[in-house]
Design a protein around this motif. Structure first.
Motif, PDB file in Angstrom:
ATOM      1  N   HIS A   1       0.836  -1.215   0.000  1.00  0.00           N
ATOM      2  CA  HIS A   1       0.000   0.000   0.000  1.00  0.00           C
ATOM      3  C   HIS A   1       0.864   1.256   0.000  1.00  0.00           C
ATOM      4  N   ILE A   2       2.075   1.167   0.544  1.00  0.00           N
ATOM      5  CA  ILE A   2       3.021   2.292   0.503  1.00  0.00           C
ATOM      6  C   ILE A   2       3.484   2.549  -0.926  1.00  0.00           C
ATOM      7  N   VAL A   3       3.885   1.490  -1.624  1.00  0.00           N
ATOM      8  CA  VAL A   3       4.362   1.616  -3.004  1.00  0.00           C
ATOM      9  C   VAL A   3       3.241   2.081  -3.932  1.00  0.00           C
ATOM     10  N   LEU A   4       2.019   1.566  -3.722  1.00  0.00           N
ATOM     11  CA  LEU A   4       0.881   1.974  -4.548  1.00  0.00           C
ATOM     12  C   LEU A   4       0.563   3.458  -4.372  1.00  0.00           C
ATOM     13  N   LEU A   5       0.593   3.933  -3.126  1.00  0.00           N
ATOM     14  CA  LEU A   5       0.342   5.356  -2.861  1.00  0.00           C
ATOM     15  C   LEU A   5       1.433   6.227  -3.468  1.00  0.00           C
TER      16      LEU A   5
ATOM     17  N   LEU B   1       1.315  11.322  -1.541  1.00  0.00           N
ATOM     18  CA  LEU B   1       2.734  11.107  -1.258  1.00  0.00           C
ATOM     19  C   LEU B   1       3.027  11.251   0.233  1.00  0.00           C
ATOM     20  N   THR B   2       2.354  12.191   0.886  1.00  0.00           N
ATOM     21  CA  THR B   2       2.538  12.366   2.334  1.00  0.00           C
ATOM     22  C   THR B   2       2.124  11.106   3.082  1.00  0.00           C
ATOM     23  N   ILE B   3       0.972  10.550   2.733  1.00  0.00           N
ATOM     24  CA  ILE B   3       0.502   9.317   3.382  1.00  0.00           C
ATOM     25  C   ILE B   3       1.496   8.189   3.147  1.00  0.00           C
ATOM     26  N   SER B   4       1.965   8.074   1.909  1.00  0.00           N
ATOM     27  CA  SER B   4       2.932   7.033   1.578  1.00  0.00           C
ATOM     28  C   SER B   4       4.209   7.190   2.402  1.00  0.00           C
ATOM     29  N   GLN B   5       4.705   8.408   2.519  1.00  0.00           N
ATOM     30  CA  GLN B   5       5.947   8.659   3.246  1.00  0.00           C
ATOM     31  C   GLN B   5       5.820   8.361   4.745  1.00  0.00           C
ATOM     32  N   VAL B   6       4.697   8.769   5.330  1.00  0.00           N
ATOM     33  CA  VAL B   6       4.511   8.519   6.761  1.00  0.00           C
ATOM     34  C   VAL B   6       4.356   7.022   7.023  1.00  0.00           C
ATOM     35  N   GLN B   7       3.582   6.352   6.190  1.00  0.00           N
ATOM     36  CA  GLN B   7       3.417   4.910   6.366  1.00  0.00           C
ATOM     37  C   GLN B   7       4.748   4.182   6.147  1.00  0.00           C
ATOM     38  N   ALA B   8       5.572   4.700   5.241  1.00  0.00           N
ATOM     39  CA  ALA B   8       6.908   4.136   5.040  1.00  0.00           C
ATOM     40  C   ALA B   8       7.772   4.344   6.277  1.00  0.00           C
ATOM     41  N   SER B   9       7.595   5.484   6.943  1.00  0.00           N
ATOM     42  CA  SER B   9       8.385   5.726   8.162  1.00  0.00           C
ATOM     43  C   SER B   9       7.967   4.781   9.282  1.00  0.00           C
ATOM     44  N   TRP B  10       6.671   4.412   9.330  1.00  0.00           N
ATOM     45  CA  TRP B  10       6.244   3.416  10.332  1.00  0.00           C
ATOM     46  C   TRP B  10       6.828   2.041   9.981  1.00  0.00           C
ATOM     47  N   LEU B  11       6.854   1.703   8.683  1.00  0.00           N
ATOM     48  CA  LEU B  11       7.385   0.398   8.275  1.00  0.00           C
ATOM     49  C   LEU B  11       8.894   0.319   8.503  1.00  0.00           C
ATOM     50  N   GLN B  12       9.630   1.390   8.214  1.00  0.00           N
ATOM     51  CA  GLN B  12      11.066   1.350   8.458  1.00  0.00           C
ATOM     52  C   GLN B  12      11.351   1.209   9.955  1.00  0.00           C
TER      53      GLN B  12
ATOM     54  N   LEU C   1      15.891  -4.755   3.756  1.00  0.00           N
ATOM     55  CA  LEU C   1      14.661  -4.035   3.415  1.00  0.00           C
ATOM     56  C   LEU C   1      14.593  -2.685   4.135  1.00  0.00           C
ATOM     57  N   HIS C   2      15.247  -2.597   5.309  1.00  0.00           N
ATOM     58  CA  HIS C   2      15.312  -1.318   6.018  1.00  0.00           C
ATOM     59  C   HIS C   2      15.994  -0.267   5.145  1.00  0.00           C
ATOM     60  N   LYS C   3      17.066  -0.664   4.466  1.00  0.00           N
ATOM     61  CA  LYS C   3      17.774   0.275   3.592  1.00  0.00           C
ATOM     62  C   LYS C   3      16.887   0.678   2.407  1.00  0.00           C
ATOM     63  N   PHE C   4      16.137  -0.277   1.874  1.00  0.00           N
ATOM     64  CA  PHE C   4      15.257   0.043   0.746  1.00  0.00           C
ATOM     65  C   PHE C   4      14.181   1.044   1.169  1.00  0.00           C
TER      66      PHE C   4
END
Length: 377
Positions: free
Chosen positions: A71-75, A100-111, A129-132
């Protein structure tokens, strides 16, 4: 020790590095727990840890994290496609920014999950995957984050030990004791009695676009994290190539700065709601559980709260078991709450908006304490 057990997934591997450092066993007549620590609480928490392991609560669900990444990549992709198909007028520009903001924040939770080694059973896959996610999708250093965040987890809200409260005293005054101490010493770097007002226009919108931008590159460069720097450059090349083909330079820079401000605001309100209103002081060398719970509070569970905060609404459980996959926090929460009740430790859980308001209330209270001490003759 409990901190060691909490942070390390592969105990056998780490023991190989520790073995040459062993100087001997503790003498039989020596206490295994320091006087500052609650021996019964230490014992009960270790029993809880054993129960957690037997219940399989440290085992990740691959599908859960795959769907998060998807869902991060799709956003992220949708944000660009909106501008590509609908043009760069105001409406698609704003909608793209939000995606893009939603994607970035959700990516920060995943990292955050990957940095805590809670997504894969094998440590190396978490690191890769952390680096990716952190370096390529977000544009920051994974090792920089790990360096700072590990210190925060070891001693949350402990002045001089938790980098998350380094804003005291240069930008804000934090905690009752520290604020009074600062006032008595007649130190004033900012008008702290107004800090609950200037908070809105400083830390939330500007942490990412200013300080984090500089600091992540500075640490990565000075500590020679060359792999991280290479990964980070791929983010900027991808962003400026793809969006630069659609937007003029002024609009491109505005787009970048605005989404960083929105991302920063979301992140700061969520990350600070669990800690800023809690006890902030010097390190008291308490046991692991007391150290974590006194500095941490929870926010009520709901599907929205879980998603919006990246499950940081279960901050108490996360701090006690940092390698636990976030989808299991709700399962261990009743056990943690019961243990807190047994030992008379306050287990705070509040509504989301109340948690946000408490950030402002705590800053106002700290500012007033500083002002009263500062003005006292």
């Amino acid at each position: 020790q409990d901190a060691f057990v909490a942070f390390h997934v592969n105990k056998v591997l780490v023991s190989k590095y520790l073995k040459p450092l062993q100087i001997g066993e503790l003498a039989p007549d020596q206490p295994s727990t320091e006087p500052t620590k609650n021996e019964m609480l230490v014992k009960d928490f270790r029993e809880l840890r054993a129960t957690v392991e037997k219940m399989g609560l440290l085992e990740p669900n691959p599908l859960f994290f795959f769907l998060l990444l998807a869902h991060i990549v799709l956003l992220d992709t949708a944000a660009w496609l909106v501008l590509f198909y609908f043009g760069t007028s105001l409406l698609p520009f704003v909608f793209s920014l939000l995606l893009l903001t939603i994607s970035q924040v959700q990516a920060s939770w995943l990292q955050h999950d990957l940095g805590h080694l809670s997504v894969f059973r094998k440590t190396k896959w978490n690191h890769l995957l952390h680096k990716f996610v952190m370096c390529h999708l977000i544009g920051a250093s994974a090792k920089w984050w790990t360096l700072l965040h590990s210190q925060h987890h070891a001693k949350p809200n402990c002045f001089h030990k938790d980098p998350d409260i380094d804003m005291h005293p240069f930008l804000f005054t934090l905690g009752k004791k520290l604020s009074v101490e600062l006032g008595i010493k007649k130190k004033k770097y900012m008008p702290y009695n107004h800090q609950h007002k200037y908070f809105f226009i400083t830390l939330p919108p500007l942490l990412f676009p200013t300080y984090f931008h500089y600091h992540t590159f500075y640490i990565a460069y000075t500590k020679k994290y060359w792999v991280d720097l290479a990964w980070m450059l791929t983010f900027y090349i991808r962003f400026f190539y793809t969006y630069g083909s659609l937007l003029e330079m002024k609009a491109l820079l505005a787009y970048y700065f605005i989404f960083r401000m929105l991302e920063s605001s979301w992140f700061v309100w969520v990350s600070q709601m669990n800690h800023i209103p809690m006890d902030i002081d010097y390190d008291k060398n308490l046991d692991w559980m007391s150290t974590q719970v006194q500095a941490t509070c929870n926010v009520e569970q709901s599907l929205f709260n879980d998603w919006f905060t990246g499950h940081l609404n279960f901050q108490i459980e996360h701090h006690l078991f940092p390698t636990m996959p976030r989808h299991n926090y709700w399962k261990v929460a009743p056990l943690v709450k019961s243990l807190c009740a047994k030992h008379g430790i306050e287990y705070q859980c509040k509504p989301l908006l109340t948690a946000f308001a408490d950030i402002v209330h705590s800053l106002k209270s700290s500012g007033e304490l500083w002002h009263d001490a500062y003005m006292h003759k």
